[in-house]
Design a protein around this motif. Structure first.
Motif, PDB file in Angstrom:
ATOM      1  N   TYR A 153      43.480  14.827  18.550  1.00 48.48           N
ATOM      2  CA  TYR A 153      45.045  15.194  17.870  1.00 48.48           C
ATOM      3  C   TYR A 153      46.065  14.483  18.637  1.00 48.48           C
ATOM      4  O   TYR A 153      46.948  13.802  18.029  1.00 48.48           O
ATOM      5  CB  TYR A 153      44.838  16.613  17.811  1.00 48.48           C
ATOM      6  CG  TYR A 153      46.201  16.889  17.338  1.00 48.48           C
ATOM      7  CD1 TYR A 153      46.449  17.060  16.017  1.00 48.48           C
ATOM      8  CD2 TYR A 153      47.306  17.544  18.056  1.00 48.48           C
ATOM      9  CE1 TYR A 153      47.954  17.449  15.392  1.00 48.48           C
ATOM     10  CE2 TYR A 153      48.521  17.920  17.372  1.00 48.48           C
ATOM     11  CZ  TYR A 153      48.866  18.035  16.207  1.00 48.48           C
ATOM     12  OH  TYR A 153      49.886  18.353  15.538  1.00 48.48           O
ATOM     13  N   HIS A 154      46.213  14.723  19.952  1.00 46.86           N
ATOM     14  CA  HIS A 154      47.406  14.387  20.872  1.00 46.86           C
ATOM     15  C   HIS A 154      47.478  12.744  20.383  1.00 46.86           C
ATOM     16  O   HIS A 154      48.731  12.409  20.642  1.00 46.86           O
ATOM     17  CB  HIS A 154      47.177  14.855  22.227  1.00 46.86           C
ATOM     18  CG  HIS A 154      48.192  14.396  23.092  1.00 46.86           C
ATOM     19  ND1 HIS A 154      49.468  14.680  23.049  1.00 46.86           N
ATOM     20  CD2 HIS A 154      48.068  13.469  24.055  1.00 46.86           C
ATOM     21  CE1 HIS A 154      50.333  14.175  23.976  1.00 46.86           C
ATOM     22  NE2 HIS A 154      49.311  13.343  24.747  1.00 46.86           N
ATOM     23  N   SER A 187      46.370  10.849  18.281  1.00 47.07           N
ATOM     24  CA  SER A 187      46.224  10.061  17.061  1.00 47.07           C
ATOM     25  C   SER A 187      47.488  10.406  16.339  1.00 47.07           C
ATOM     26  O   SER A 187      47.991   9.366  15.534  1.00 47.07           O
ATOM     27  CB  SER A 187      45.210  10.763  15.958  1.00 47.07           C
ATOM     28  OG  SER A 187      43.703  10.611  16.559  1.00 47.07           O
TER      29      SER A 187
END
Length: 393
Positions: A136-137, A139
């Protein structure tokens, strides 16, 4: 959940973070090794600093782990070969978050469906959480750049992917200009990029590459022309490097005070930009503000102790303050780091001029001229010492 359960959760996650960080960076490194013929380096716990690190080497892959494990929650993968296709670049960038996603999804499945052991379930769930956080961080595109140990800036995986996808829609001339740039044919890359801008292909990275091309060959008027247009269109998106380039152009066009303003703006965005520190210090030297200059050089050298230009320029500051021995020592150290630095010989010439050894001053100015006749203010120094020698007869 009881308090000690929270502690176990946080402690376990902290232990597993280096493991998932390393796997993420390996996700970048493996396709980079497959698609290129040169070396690939992974840094765990730093953005490119090999000092105070454990070093491992496996063929073309080099890995540095910081001694301090508390820093292992972030890392960096760097490939030496730059000239690869956009599609291959996309795959190399994409494989980092994708590796984290695959590992996270697999461990999540094991934790939920595949194990009857509470311990295994707990550990796999922690790995899943850490890996999915990595995915997440990295992307989500982040326009705020990451400053590397050497002062350069890069973006996170998501922003790099976004930029590379934009590149795919560019005309074929862009790929050719990048090829010229990587092969150090800067005049050709600059002219091709300038034509692209004039024909309506106006992206911020095209402007930046065009400006950099002309700066590499010291075509400051051409760089200034493109840079002014770039600043008008992208004033709110200027980076530390953009302000640095603007300051460099101004200094070479004689606007020293204007260059100091730009270097200061650059340092507001990135206080550790060693090139802006060095150049602002150099501009302070030209303005006679030697104490302020030394502060900038001290910080640049602290950040990068092998920075020959900062050592050399600090030597000049000390000489101008009357600290001849200390200044001479700095200049000598800079020569050990870069023996082909024309500014070393020019500053050494200034040292001999200020100590009234005019023949040695001229000798060193001439060496500097042979190395780079365009060294800033060198011709003025040569003329000044010749006048002094003629006056003395």
């Amino acid at each position: 959940m009881k308090f000690h359960h929270y502690l176990v959760f946080i402690f376990t996650l902290a232990i597993l973070r280096p493991f998932t960080t390393f796997l993420h960076e390996m996700g970048h490194a493996i396709p980079a090794l497959l698609y290129t013929k040169e070396g690939v380096t992974i840094y765990i716990g730093s953005y490119g600093d090999p000092k105070k690190s454990l070093r491992f080497r496996l063929g073309r892959l080099e890995i540095f782990f910081k001694y301090n494990p508390l820093l292992w929650s972030y890392g960096l993968c760097v490939r030496e070969q730059i000239d690869i296709s956009i599609n291959k670049g996309i795959i190399i960038i994409l494989m980092g978050p994708l590796t984290s996603l695959i590992i996270g999804a697999f461990c999540l499945y094991i934790g939920v469906f595949g194990s009857h052991s509470d311990s295994i379930t707990f550990i796999t769930m922690m790995i899943a959480i850490s890996s999915l956080l990595d995915c997440y961080h990295n992307s989500i595109p982040d326009a705020e750049p990451i400053t590397l140990h050497n002062g350069k800036q890069v973006h996170n995986d998501g922003q790099q992917l976004k930029l590379l996808l934009n590149y795919r829609n560019l005309p074929v001339e862009y790929d050719k200009s990048v090829e010229y740039y990587n092969n150090k044919k800067f005049e050709k890359s600059g002219e091709l990029l300038k034509k692209m801008i004039q024909s309506g292909t106006r992206r911020d990275f095209i402007y930046r590459l065009a400006v950099s091309s002309y700066l590499q060959i010291k075509e400051y008027d051409k760089a200034d022309e493109i840079n002014k247009d770039f600043i008008k269109k992208y004033k709110k998106k200027l980076t530390s490097v953009d302000h640095y380039n603007n300051g460099l152009i101004k200094s070479h066009k004689g606007n020293i005070e204007g260059s100091i303003i730009d270097y200061t703006e650059s340092l507001k965005l990135d206080a550790n930009n060693v090139y802006s520190l060095n150049n602002r210090g150099y501009a302070y030297n030209l303005s006679g503000r030697y104490e302020e200059a030394i502060k900038d050089f001290d910080k640049a050298i602290k950040l990068e102790d092998s920075f020959a230009y900062a050592l050399n320029n600090r030597g000049l500051s000390k000489i101008k303050l009357g600290e001849f021995e200390n200044g001479f020592t700095d200049i000598e150290k800079s020569l050990e780091l870069d023996s082909k630095n024309s500014y070393f010989y020019m500053n050494l010439g200034i040292y001999y001029f200020d100590t009234q050894d005019y023949h040695k001053a001229l000798e060193n100015f001439n060496i500097a001229f042979k190395l780079d006749k365009d060294t800033y203010l060198l011709t003025e120094h040569i003329e000044k010492v010749k006048q002094k020698l003629n006056f003395l007869g």
